[in-house]
Scaffold this active site. Sequence first.
Site, short mmCIF file in Angstrom:
data_model
loop_
_atom_site.label_atom_id
_atom_site.label_comp_id
_atom_site.label_asym_id
_atom_site.label_seq_id
_atom_site.Cartn_x
_atom_site.Cartn_y
_atom_site.Cartn_z
N GLU B 224 13.12 -64.57 -23.94
CA GLU B 224 12.65 -63.27 -23.60
C GLU B 224 13.38 -62.91 -22.50
OE1 GLU B 224 8.74 -62.21 -23.25
OE2 GLU B 224 9.43 -60.74 -21.87
N CYS B 261 7.60 -57.55 -18.06
CA CYS B 261 8.81 -57.49 -19.02
C CYS B 261 8.67 -56.06 -19.91
CB CYS B 261 8.79 -58.46 -20.25
SG CYS B 261 7.99 -60.18 -19.71
#
Lengths: 476, 476
Positions: B224, B261
């Site tokens: 990620e 994120c």
Amino acid sequence: MTTITQIMRQSGEAFAEYRKTGPAQRALFLETIASGLEARREALTTITQEETNLPPARLNGELSRTTGQLKMFANLVREGSWVSAAIDTADGQRTPPKPDTRKMCVPLGPVVVFGASNFPYAFSTAGGDTASALAAGCTVVIRAHFAHPRTSVLVFEAMAEAVKTCGLPSHTVQHVTEPGNEAGKELVIHPLTTAVAFTGSLSGGTALMRYAHERPDPVPVFAEMSSINPVLLLPGKLKEDAAALALKMAGSITLGMGQFCTNPGLMIGIKGAELDAFQEQLAEEIGKFTPQPMLHEGIQRHYDTCTISIAAKQQVRIVADHTAMIATVAARDFLQDVHFREEVFGPYSLLVQCQDKTEMQQVMDSLKGQLTATLMATEEDLRGHAALLDSCIRTAGRVIVNEVPTGVEVCSSMVHGGPFPATSDPRFTSVGTAAIQRWVRPVCYQNFPDHLLPEALQRANPLGIWRTVNNEWTNT
Amino acid sequence: MTTITQIMRQSGEAFAEYRKTGPAQRALFLETIASGLEARREALTTITQEETNLPPARLNGELSRTTGQLKMFANLVREGSWVSAAIDTADGQRTPPKPDTRKMCVPLGPVVVFGASNFPYAFSTAGGDTASALAAGCTVVIRAHFAHPRTSVLVFEAMAEAVKTCGLPSHTVQHVTEPGNEAGKELVIHPLTTAVAFTGSLSGGTALMRYAHERPDPVPVFAEMSSINPVLLLPGKLKEDAAALALKMAGSITLGMGQFCTNPGLMIGIKGAELDAFQEQLAEEIGKFTPQPMLHEGIQRHYDTCTISIAAKQQVRIVADHTAMIATVAARDFLQDVHFREEVFGPYSLLVQCQDKTEMQQVMDSLKGQLTATLMATEEDLRGHAALLDSCIRTAGRVIVNEVPTGVEVCSSMVHGGPFPATSDPRFTSVGTAAIQRWVRPVCYQNFPDHLLPEALQRANPLGIWRTVNNEWTNT
């Protein structure tokens, strides 16, 4: 001529529409393709026989398998639960408040499918890769296989006709027929391509994987490449049934001139009178086999090169080379030469003779990833060889007891896949309903008004599909 | 010091045992880790605060989230349906006879987990990657993050203790703490590694992807990496609610010093009095924010470099740079400079001013893959911007209406993932129960005697799990 860039742009534009089609419309489309193929059965089998040397009975069977696959995906899409819907409802009382989240699978985008030579219908133009991608809601660009170009054109005609009949975007499916490898590479590296399917050689598959990984935005490649499908001949079974076993194995080794991904290219047994009897009987059965021409010259040439090179090895003894080749080698020698572990595409199998159970285990543990692993075994054999069974599970996508690996059932529980180099990604199958999972990704819809959600996620479950609601399975 | 080779060998040996543990044993193990973390709560939060500058309230919350995740996977494993069992029974009457085939998921093998800096508990040593891999039956080698080494050691202590308490193979989890990037690379390329999890920078993630793809046998990397999480401010909503919206956005942009994120790094609206009012209010709210030190010096340095470079651009106007930075730019300028599309990790957001709906669409279509996309919209807005909603679905793993993207619910319907470069593989999530799917592959058992099948596939369904039997869902 339309360039690859134009083709992929058209596929991208068609995708924007096609992805919105409902289950009924998509199912009808798949069924219409199946009818179109059925209507062309005679013309197709005639042409394909000329192009591939495959006999009419096999081609008729394969065409039925192909229309069956299309209908299976139509049913899957119509039933609808394949989207893996999961719902968690809001809880405003919790600290912090819990949001309403709903997940389902959505199609990736335009998919490139490379036709395979050995299944001109079932793994080619309108085969399982294409059928599953269309079922998922992806548009498809088909790279025709050079070995059956006229077959591919005729199959594509049925597909294009179905697109028209069903009123779908005209570029929902497209067909790339120009010769050479460059077009394939261009298709894989095009920015609008979102996934790739391939069935063929290890060198071809790994080249496509490399192209896809080197893109600025890597995309998945599902390549089915290379498997020798070990068959473990356990002592009790050999003792009980050597002759019947030899008959079964001879049939599987020579089926379709051995031109199957699941062809048993390796047999492993423990030295002794029973294995000798099996070997003798196998040689005799193989001797009765009537060979057919192979799919195309390139395959025949490759088969000849491989078998000549095997036969030239000092450690090897040739048991039968009348029409198909059975070779035998001691486990010790097998373990020292990696060439023995490579696929020989065609009617060939290598019998490895082990000193004992330990050596059998070593041979099994030396293998790379496989599509299948088979245990020919009595119940007692299985109980006494738990570690071997473990190795099979670790190595293969499908583990079989007392049946041959050739013959891949098209159903929900099938796994036609396996650790590298059998395939590029062992987490997926290319046969059976789960093949659709290759072409989708999950999307979570958070805090959406109910009427703007896809039907699969709406409160009332208008499609009546199976889904989890707050972790409970329900279809209401 | 133990070498990487030794560590991976130990992991491989432990896997051979650990994969055979039953649901109850694996669930208890996960719960025991959770208890061990709970028992260390005070020591942990004290040390982690020193190492990461994160405040106690946040750390306590994150630790609870982490133990909650472990318990969630324990429940998932105990319930058992996650293995996706599918059964098709034999039919000897069919021509050719239909075999008995049964499919379920099995663990891949040793998994390497890289700890993440921004969630020292939830995405690090015993975070979601580790918890889901252990739940799946994989052994785990953890690469400790250099920014919280003492936290990682203490968390690992709880895990090692749980291994002992539960009588599991002693190398079920291992911890690699040596400094430098070389150890990470060695772990990824080791032949016994079967999958990798990473949360961090784009450069770090793509390096690991490259190592994994260049192996003789490529393995999956779940990285990620990078997302700017666009928030679309639609006209009706701005008109209705500019002040409340500004308050909400200010909170989301500055939460945890923007070190998430899912931080909303991009806002997109149509020029006009309403957007001006929103901007003014946002600047005022941002001005009230009390900054905290960032996670580590490297992150602060990177944030400074990025924001100085943005501020230096002529096309940009700085709306707020007191404690967090809000910049604004015209859509035309945004579209011409790819730097605007890159993640600035920290309390920063860019407001893009569009002429109209068409330009808004162009901005949205210029974006790469994202973890989230958010629509701040009235019902009328949503009806009038169907194409924008489509773009959100195409671009992101999670699409949100009228809530902020920060705050990722840990549940079955969560998708924390998205098209590249948000993650390396949009088909999987790293948060929620479905995260377990990253560590398994399906295996088909053909023609097995019932008592030799895994319990999940036995005729009597002794685990009482949901599975399909001849395409019908049932838990009996």
